[in-house]
Design an enzyme around this catalytic site. Sequence first.
Site, PDB file in Angstrom:
ATOM      1  N   ALA A  24      10.770  -2.080  43.057  1.00 30.27           N
ATOM      2  CA  ALA A  24      12.002  -2.308  43.815  1.00 30.27           C
ATOM      3  C   ALA A  24      11.842  -3.318  44.952  1.00 30.27           C
ATOM      4  CB  ALA A  24      12.506  -0.981  44.382  1.00 30.27           C
ATOM      5  N   THR A  28      14.717  -6.320  47.056  1.00 30.68           N
ATOM      6  CA  THR A  28      15.403  -6.030  48.328  1.00 30.68           C
ATOM      7  C   THR A  28      15.971  -7.309  48.953  1.00 30.68           C
ATOM      8  OG1 THR A  28      13.255  -6.025  49.442  1.00 30.68           O
ATOM      9  CG2 THR A  28      14.195  -3.892  48.912  1.00 30.68           C
ATOM     10  N   GLN A 103       9.653  -1.976  36.819  1.00 23.97           N
ATOM     11  CA  GLN A 103      10.283  -0.666  36.950  1.00 23.97           C
ATOM     12  C   GLN A 103      11.745  -0.831  37.321  1.00 23.97           C
ATOM     13  OE1 GLN A 103       7.060   0.165  39.917  1.00 23.97           O
ATOM     14  NE2 GLN A 103       7.184   2.206  39.054  1.00 23.97           N
ATOM     15  N   ASP A 106      17.726  -3.523  37.663  1.00 21.60           N
ATOM     16  CA  ASP A 106      18.814  -4.365  38.178  1.00 21.60           C
ATOM     17  C   ASP A 106      19.078  -5.606  37.335  1.00 21.60           C
ATOM     18  OD1 ASP A 106      16.733  -6.184  38.926  1.00 21.60           O
ATOM     19  OD2 ASP A 106      16.467  -5.097  40.797  1.00 21.60           O
ATOM     20  N   HIS A 119      11.995   0.306  32.226  1.00 22.35           N
ATOM     21  CA  HIS A 119      12.821   1.455  32.595  1.00 22.35           C
ATOM     22  C   HIS A 119      14.284   1.248  32.207  1.00 22.35           C
ATOM     23  CE1 HIS A 119       9.924   3.758  35.312  1.00 22.35           C
ATOM     24  NE2 HIS A 119       9.246   2.855  34.660  1.00 22.35           N
ATOM     25  N   CYS A 127      25.009   6.774  25.233  1.00 23.67           N
ATOM     26  CA  CYS A 127      25.379   8.175  25.057  1.00 23.67           C
ATOM     27  C   CYS A 127      24.112   8.994  24.856  1.00 23.67           C
ATOM     28  CB  CYS A 127      26.298   8.331  23.849  1.00 23.67           C
ATOM     29  SG  CYS A 127      26.572  10.067  23.392  1.00 23.67           S
ATOM     30  N   CYS A 130      24.531  10.735  20.889  1.00 23.08           N
ATOM     31  CA  CYS A 130      24.483   9.995  19.616  1.00 23.08           C
ATOM     32  C   CYS A 130      23.808   8.636  19.729  1.00 23.08           C
ATOM     33  CB  CYS A 130      25.898   9.828  19.042  1.00 23.08           C
ATOM     34  SG  CYS A 130      26.908   8.612  19.910  1.00 23.08           S
ATOM     35  N   CYS A 155      31.459  10.518  20.117  1.00 26.12           N
ATOM     36  CA  CYS A 155      31.103  11.923  19.863  1.00 26.12           C
ATOM     37  C   CYS A 155      31.437  12.864  21.021  1.00 26.12           C
ATOM     38  CB  CYS A 155      29.606  12.015  19.537  1.00 26.12           C
ATOM     39  SG  CYS A 155      28.533  11.862  20.979  1.00 26.12           S
ATOM     40  N   ASN A 218       2.663  -5.881  48.605  1.00 25.31           N
ATOM     41  CA  ASN A 218       3.627  -4.815  48.875  1.00 25.31           C
ATOM     42  C   ASN A 218       3.696  -4.522  50.366  1.00 25.31           C
ATOM     43  OD1 ASN A 218       5.478  -2.865  47.699  1.00 25.31           O
ATOM     44  ND2 ASN A 218       4.054  -1.286  48.396  1.00 25.31           N
TER      45      ASN A 218
HETATM   46 ZN   LIG Z   1      28.017   9.723  21.576  1.00 21.76          ZN
END
Ligand SMILES: [Zn+2]
Length: 246
Positions: A24, A28, A103, A106, A119, A127, A130, A155, A218
């Site tokens: 992330a 930023t 990860q 966006d 991710h 859904c 289904c 569904c 980081n």
């Molecule tokens: Zn569905």
Amino acid sequence: MTTPIDNVRNWIAGAHRVVALTGAGISTDSGIPDFRGPQGLWTKNPLAEKMSDIRYYVSDPEVRKLSWQNRLASPAWTARPNNGHLALAALEKCGKLHALITQNIDGLHQRAGIPAEVHGTLHQAMCLSCGWRDDMQIVLARVRAGEHDPECTECGGILKSDTISFGQALVPEVIDRAIQVAQECDVLLAVGSTLQVYPVAGAVPLAKQAGAKLVILNAQPTQFDDIADAVLNTSIGEALPFLCGT
Ligand SMILES: [Zn+2]
């Protein structure tokens, strides 16, 4: 005298295969808040962490209702890639970027021209029953029109963004691929991630064992700072273009 940041720039300049892991922190600067930082989503709103957990999402309509409102208001719809995303895209263009594992959901790496999905993506809806998938904007239009918790039109199942929530398994091929590329690189560049989530967390020590230079960029400390060849706690948007030579 060369500084750590000069060293890293030289390693990348001399590398054939760089693997970037991003979290992330790289987004930023594009106006997308991270999770655990001082201005983080989860720091400011503990309920947001529940919304990221599939168990609460499936069992509680109120959590889903809030999730849809959050998706409607997401800064991701208008955010643009920043200098960090663009620096990695430039690295990819010159053939050095062996893989990008992210990860982030966006879509900003993709907008900068790099295919990368671990991710999943916020830009697609799915859904849970289904497997139906379509453009997120189509579902958001239904929310805007007054549906608080839109159901699958195929569904009647529960819809969510096509992203991996807590409690959901990552696709095994994606994990295998992350582990594989980590072992093939000469430089592993971890950017804007606290490196706590798998498969990213598992890929880091494997890359190191396989002989790669490990670079961590980081704002906060990570569990792998001790084994890193360089730890840079500087601004990602400033450091990354320099490191990538753009
Ligand atoms: Zn569905």
